[in-house]
Design an enzyme around this catalytic site. Structure first.
Site, PDB file in Angstrom:
ATOM      1  N   HIS A 154      34.215 -34.634   2.259  1.00 48.68           N
ATOM      2  CA  HIS A 154      35.455 -33.946   2.609  1.00 48.68           C
ATOM      3  C   HIS A 154      36.324 -34.737   3.599  1.00 48.68           C
ATOM      4  O   HIS A 154      37.520 -34.497   3.690  1.00 48.68           O
ATOM      5  CB  HIS A 154      35.138 -32.595   3.249  1.00 48.68           C
ATOM      6  CG  HIS A 154      34.591 -31.587   2.291  1.00 48.68           C
ATOM      7  ND1 HIS A 154      33.469 -31.816   1.540  1.00 48.68           N
ATOM      8  CD2 HIS A 154      35.026 -30.340   1.970  1.00 48.68           C
ATOM      9  CE1 HIS A 154      33.223 -30.740   0.798  1.00 48.68           C
ATOM     10  NE2 HIS A 154      34.147 -29.838   1.046  1.00 48.68           N
TER      11      HIS A 154
ATOM     12  N   ASP B 178      28.074 -33.593  -6.868  1.00 48.58           N
ATOM     13  CA  ASP B 178      28.244 -33.248  -5.449  1.00 48.58           C
ATOM     14  C   ASP B 178      27.810 -31.803  -5.260  1.00 48.58           C
ATOM     15  O   ASP B 178      27.641 -31.061  -6.231  1.00 48.58           O
ATOM     16  CB  ASP B 178      29.717 -33.409  -5.047  1.00 48.58           C
ATOM     17  CG  ASP B 178      29.963 -32.981  -3.599  1.00 48.58           C
ATOM     18  OD1 ASP B 178      29.161 -33.348  -2.723  1.00 48.58           O
ATOM     19  OD2 ASP B 178      30.944 -32.260  -3.339  1.00 48.58           O
ATOM     20  N   SER B 179      27.673 -31.408  -4.005  1.00 47.80           N
ATOM     21  CA  SER B 179      27.337 -30.026  -3.708  1.00 47.80           C
ATOM     22  C   SER B 179      28.478 -29.081  -4.077  1.00 47.80           C
ATOM     23  O   SER B 179      28.287 -27.880  -4.146  1.00 47.80           O
ATOM     24  CB  SER B 179      27.027 -29.892  -2.221  1.00 47.80           C
ATOM     25  OG  SER B 179      28.108 -30.397  -1.460  1.00 47.80           O
TER      26      SER B 179
ATOM     27  N   CYS C 290      27.689 -37.240  -2.875  1.00 44.47           N
ATOM     28  CA  CYS C 290      27.513 -36.295  -1.772  1.00 44.47           C
ATOM     29  C   CYS C 290      26.701 -37.027  -0.713  1.00 44.47           C
ATOM     30  O   CYS C 290      25.614 -37.543  -1.010  1.00 44.47           O
ATOM     31  CB  CYS C 290      26.750 -35.076  -2.292  1.00 44.47           C
ATOM     32  SG  CYS C 290      26.248 -33.923  -0.998  1.00 44.47           S
TER      33      CYS C 290
ATOM     34  N   GLU D 226      38.126 -27.159   3.336  1.00 41.63           N
ATOM     35  CA  GLU D 226      38.073 -26.177   2.235  1.00 41.63           C
ATOM     36  C   GLU D 226      39.130 -25.089   2.388  1.00 41.63           C
ATOM     37  O   GLU D 226      39.578 -24.522   1.407  1.00 41.63           O
ATOM     38  CB  GLU D 226      36.674 -25.577   2.135  1.00 41.63           C
ATOM     39  CG  GLU D 226      35.677 -26.677   1.835  1.00 41.63           C
ATOM     40  CD  GLU D 226      34.554 -26.276   0.916  1.00 41.63           C
ATOM     41  OE1 GLU D 226      34.129 -25.123   0.984  1.00 41.63           O
ATOM     42  OE2 GLU D 226      34.089 -27.147   0.160  1.00 41.63           O
TER      43      GLU D 226
ATOM     44  N   CYS E 154      31.037 -38.019   4.802  1.00 45.00           N
ATOM     45  CA  CYS E 154      31.027 -36.701   4.160  1.00 45.00           C
ATOM     46  C   CYS E 154      32.167 -36.714   3.156  1.00 45.00           C
ATOM     47  O   CYS E 154      33.255 -37.228   3.454  1.00 45.00           O
ATOM     48  CB  CYS E 154      31.248 -35.607   5.201  1.00 45.00           C
ATOM     49  SG  CYS E 154      31.420 -33.977   4.470  1.00 45.00           S
TER      50      CYS E 154
HETATM   51  N1  DGL Z   1      29.236 -32.853   0.013  1.00 47.17           N
HETATM   52  C1  DGL Z   1      28.701 -32.729   1.344  1.00 47.17           C
HETATM   53  C2  DGL Z   1      28.521 -34.123   1.962  1.00 47.17           C
HETATM   54  O1  DGL Z   1      29.150 -35.081   1.561  1.00 47.17           O
HETATM   55  C3  DGL Z   1      29.585 -31.892   2.233  1.00 47.17           C
HETATM   56  C4  DGL Z   1      29.581 -30.410   1.877  1.00 47.17           C
HETATM   57  C5  DGL Z   1      28.189 -29.789   2.014  1.00 47.17           C
HETATM   58  O2  DGL Z   1      27.725 -29.562   3.140  1.00 47.17           O
HETATM   59  O3  DGL Z   1      27.586 -29.555   0.976  1.00 47.17           O
HETATM   60  O4  DGL Z   1      27.736 -34.266   2.859  1.00 47.17           O
END
Ligand code: DGL
Length: 270
Positions: free
Chosen positions: A186, A10-11, A73, A152, A184
């Site tokens: 999150h 993931d990011s 992600c 976050e 997403c």
């Molecule tokens: N992990 C990203 C997503 O699921 C969210 C956080 C980001 O913008 O990197 O889109």
């Protein structure tokens, strides 16, 4: 049978929602998680950059001898999945298809809602998949960029979160969306508040759970599941400070991450 680990990336920390579901469903699999904490967020970056970062991480995980790549992600899944698939012979699972399939199952006459980062919504990836699977189904899509920082900052139960949901989701409520894809990593952490907002009348699709189910299915179909009877090992890689990550990850997973697991920092290795 294949006892190599599953690579999940993931990011940043958000993909732990997918990691957690995979761990629960597949307790004996070894898992490697990569969080690109130095370069998060991806949601506001360009297609080229998101593809480049995703390919770098996929290469890194491949060097760790993984048997499968899970793009945990939504932004990377929306913009880099086909690139990644063309670059490897490993199975690559993204979070979009599992989420869309579940949303359609609960859609009735629709419309279906999709919320995600700017890059995810602008890519049209979810909208395309929905149209391909049920061409007449109406959908409403909206980028909700404030929701990632709210999660976050651990403000999931705050008035700020309620106000942001009101601002982003009122239109979805007016249009009576039958199912809403939380597109997403999150957003599953805001699930109870979103559910409250829709008074339980909209089915919320948590891509994390749907993706874990797909991972299990693919492992079984390809006969590459682990035959270990031990609890799977876990290794975490991050591109920035491992300390900050291990604290958040331990909080999120409800157990210590350092100690029984290896935690490495990934810097300038690619
Ligand atoms: N992990 C990203 C997503 O699921 C969210 C956080 C980001 O913008 O990197 O889109």
């Amino acid at each position: 049978m294949d006892n190599r680990p599953i690579g999940i990336f993931d990011s940043g920390i958000g993909g732990l929602t997918v990691f957690k579901e995979i761990r629960e469903l597949l307790p004996n699999e070894d898992l490697i998680y990569f969080g690109d904490t130095a370069r998060v967020p991806y949601g506001s970056k360009s297609v080229q950059v998101i593809r480049k970062f995703s390919s770098e991480i996929a290469t890194y995980l491949t060097l760790q001898n993984v048997k499968m790549l899970v793009v945990a992600c939504n932004t990377a899944s929306a913009l880099a999945l086909s690139t990644l698939k063309s670059e490897t012979s490993l199975p690559v699972i993204g979070v979009i298809d599992p989420g869309v399939r579940a949303a359609i199952k609960f859609a009735g006459d629709g419309p279906v809602g999709v919320i995600g980062t700017r890059a995810t919504i602008a890519s049209g990836a979810y909208q395309d998949r929905i149209s391909r699977l049920r061409c007449n189904l109406r959908f409403v899509a909206r980028a909700c960029p404030l929701l990632v920082p709210i999660v976050e900052e651990n403000l999931m139960q705050s008035d700020i979160a309620r106000m942001a949901l009101e601002m982003y989701l009122s239109d979805f409520k007016k249009q009576q969306v039958s199912s809403l894809i939380l597109a997403c990593t999150h957003y599953p952490l805001l699930k109870s508040l979103i559910n409250e907002f829709f008074e339980g009348k909209t089915v919320l699709i948590d891509s994390a759970l749907e993706t874990a189910l797909e991972v299990r299915e693919v492992l079984q179909a390809r006969r590459i599941n682990s035959d270990s009877t031990q609890s799977g090992h876990e290794t975490f890689f991050v591109s920035d400070s491992p300390e900050a990550f291990s604290e958040i990850a331990a909080d999120f997973l409800g157990r210590p991450v350092a100690g029984e697991c290896f935690l490495h920092s990934w810097q300038n290795e690619i």
